[in-house]
Design an enzyme around this catalytic site. Structure first.
Site, PDB file in Angstrom:
ATOM      1  N   CYS A  79       1.008  -1.195   0.024  1.00 33.82           N
ATOM      2  CA  CYS A  79      -0.226  -0.162   0.055  1.00 33.82           C
ATOM      3  C   CYS A  79       1.069   1.338   0.054  1.00 33.82           C
ATOM      4  O   CYS A  79       1.530   1.509   1.012  1.00 33.82           O
ATOM      5  CB  CYS A  79      -0.981  -0.211   1.213  1.00 33.82           C
ATOM      6  SG  CYS A  79      -1.719   1.688   1.676  1.00 33.82           S
ATOM      7  N   CYS A 129      -0.041   3.973   2.392  1.00 35.20           N
ATOM      8  CA  CYS A 129       0.187   3.295   3.840  1.00 35.20           C
ATOM      9  C   CYS A 129       1.785   3.852   4.201  1.00 35.20           C
ATOM     10  O   CYS A 129       2.145   4.258   5.261  1.00 35.20           O
ATOM     11  CB  CYS A 129       0.336   2.153   3.898  1.00 35.20           C
ATOM     12  SG  CYS A 129      -1.460   1.412   3.675  1.00 35.20           S
TER      13      CYS A 129
END
Length: 302
Positions: A48, A51
Site C-alpha cells: 500500500c 500507507c
C-alpha cells in the site's frame, strides 16, 4: 527484562509508544491499553503506497504527543480477521480506541497538520505529557517499585533527552537498586547549569551516602563496638551510614543525634553535617526528616 536489569544507557531505551500487533495480541495492545490512554490502530499492508506515506507522519505525531496517545500497527495481509470484523475495506485506515471502544478515525494518507489536529482533539483535556509521567514514576518509586519507575523515566528521556527531573529520577532508581555506576552515568548526563537543581542534588547525596556505606563495617560489628564503648563516636557515625543504606532512616538519624547531643564539636560538627546530608537525600517531607529536624533543633537550642 526491566531497565534496571539492562546495562544500556538511559537515553537509548525506546518507549512502548509505537508497536506492531497481531490477532492474538489485539485485545491487550489496543482494547486494554486504551483504558489508560487513547490508542490509534493503523491498518496497513506492505503493498500500500499511501500507507508508506502515512507511517512516518503518524509516528512523528504520536511521539510528539509524549505519551498521551499510543500507536499500534496491524498488517492486514498477515492478520485479516480483526480488520474484517471491523469492516475495514480500504487502507490505510486509522481507528482511535478510547476506554476500550472505537471513538474516531480516518482513512487514507493525511497531512501532518491534520493528523496533529486529530490527536489534539482526541486527547483534549487529558493531563499532559512528561509531568504526569514523572508524577506516575515518583509514585511507583515511593511504593518501592523502582523497576517500573525506571521504565517510565526512560520513556520520558527517550522523548526528551534533556529532561532533568527524569534524569534525576532514573539515577535515583539506580541508587535504590544498588547500581551505583549506572547512577553516576545518568547523573553525568545532567547539564552543568542544572547540577544545582534540588532533584539532582538530592540524588547526588543519595549516591554519596551509598558509596560511603560501602566503606563502613557490618552493622552487627559496629553495634558491638558501641555497646562496648558508647562514646565511640566514629563507630556510631559509621553505624548511622550503614543503617541509612538499609533504609532504617529513623535509627540512622537517632545515632547521629546522639553524637550531637554528647559532643557537638566532634569531627568538626560532622554528625550534624551528616544529618543535613541525610535530610537532603530523604527529602524535606519525609517523616524521618521531619522528626529528626525537630529533635536536632531541640538539642541545639535547648
Amino acid at each position: 527484562m526491566t531497565i534496571l536489569d539492562n546495562d544500556a544507557a538511559a537515553g537509548s531505551v525506546a518507549p512502548d509508544l509505537i508497536k506492531d500487533t497481531t490477532t492474538q495480541t489485539f485485545v491487550k495492545d489496543v482494547i486494554e491499553e486504551s483504558k489508560h490512554q487513547p490508542v490509534l490502530i493503523d491498518f496497513w499492508a506492505p503493498w500500500c503506497g499511501p500507507c508508506k506515506q502515512l507511517t512516518p507522519i503518524i509516528e512523528k505525531a504520536v511521539r510528539a504527543a509524549k505519551g498521551k496517545v499510543k500507536l499500534v500497527k496491524m498488517n492486514i495481509d498477515e492478520h485479516p480477521a480483526i480488520p474484517g470484523q471491523m469492516g475495514i475495506q480500504s487502507i490505510p485506515a486509522v481507528i482511535a480506541f478510547v476506554n476500550g471502544q472505537p471513538a474516531d478515525g480516518f482513512m487514507g494518507a493525511q497531512p501532518e497538520a491534520q493528523i496533529n489536529a486529530f490527536i489534539d482533539k482526541l486527547t483534549k483535556g487529558m493531563p499532559g505529557g512528561d509531568a504526569d509521567l514523572i508524577t506516575e514514576a515518583e509514585a511507583h518509586l515511593a511504593e518501592g517499585d523502582a523497576a517500573t519507575a525506571a521504565e517510565i523515566y526512560a520513556e520520558v528521556l527517550a522523548q526528551d533527552a534533556a529532561n532533568v527531573p527524569a534524569m534525576a529520577g532514573l539515577a535515583r532508581c539506580y541508587v535504590v537498586a544498588g547500581s551505583l555506576e549506572q547512577a553516576k552515568q545518568t547523573l553525568a548526563m545532567v547539564p552543568e547549569a542544572k547540577r544545582g537543581d534540588a532533584a539532582v542534588t538530592a540524588v547526588q547525596s543519595m549516591l554519596d551516602l551509598a558509596e560511603q556505606a560501602q566503606s563502613v563495617g557490618p552493622v552487627a560489628e559496629l553495634e558491638q563496638k558501641i555497646a562496648a564503648n558508647p562514646l565511640d563516636h566514629q563507630a556510631r557515625y559509621d553505624l548511622a551510614i550503614a543503617l541509612n543504606a538499609k533504609h532504617a532512616r529513623s535509627d540512622a538519624a537517632n545515632h547521629l543525634l546522639e553524637i550531637v547531643r554528647r559532643d557537638r564539636k566532634w569531627n568538626d560538627d560532622g554528625a550534624r553535617k551528616q544529618l543535613l546530608q541525610f535530610f537532603e537525600a530523604w527529602g524535606g517531607e519525609d517523616e524521618a526528616t521531619v522528626e529528626a529536624r525537630k529533635r536536632l533543633s531541640t538539642i541545639l537550642f535547648s
